[in-house]
Write a protein that holds these residues in place. Sequence first.
Motif, mmCIF file in Angstrom:
data_model
loop_
_atom_site.group_PDB
_atom_site.id
_atom_site.type_symbol
_atom_site.label_atom_id
_atom_site.label_comp_id
_atom_site.label_asym_id
_atom_site.label_seq_id
_atom_site.Cartn_x
_atom_site.Cartn_y
_atom_site.Cartn_z
ATOM 1 N N ASN A 71 0.926 -1.140 0.120
ATOM 2 C CA ASN A 71 -0.159 -0.019 -0.158
ATOM 3 C C ASN A 71 0.942 1.338 -0.011
ATOM 4 O O ASN A 71 0.413 2.237 0.598
ATOM 5 C CB ASN A 71 -0.812 -0.052 1.303
ATOM 6 N N LYS A 73 1.381 3.328 -2.139
ATOM 7 C CA LYS A 73 0.848 4.496 -2.872
ATOM 8 C C LYS A 73 -0.126 5.196 -2.270
ATOM 9 O O LYS A 73 -0.691 6.365 -2.228
ATOM 10 C CB LYS A 73 0.364 3.853 -4.412
ATOM 11 N N ASN A 74 -0.998 4.433 -1.432
ATOM 12 C CA ASN A 74 -2.115 4.735 -0.675
ATOM 13 C C ASN A 74 -1.605 5.407 0.674
ATOM 14 O O ASN A 74 -1.689 4.774 1.819
ATOM 15 C CB ASN A 74 -3.166 3.806 -0.334
#
Length: 79
Positions: A71, A73-74
């Motif tokens: 995760n 990128k988030n």
Amino acid sequence: MDFKSELDVRHNYRKNFIFLNDNKYDYEKNGILTKTLPKIFFKGNSILVTFLQFIDMRIIMLFKYIDKLKNFKNITEIY
């Protein structure tokens, strides 16, 4: 397994209040080797049990790192 306070304590606190009908296995609380190895390994020699718990803690740390990499990128999502 006990873990000391980490950098993502705030996210873990928020994660307790968010229920998304997520039925994944919680390996941080229950461990990985306790489900994969036979129960007899954990009822025998105390030195062996300590060694297995140490290996289990290292595997859990590796899995947590992999979850963070999945995760990356988030930035606003809770891991």
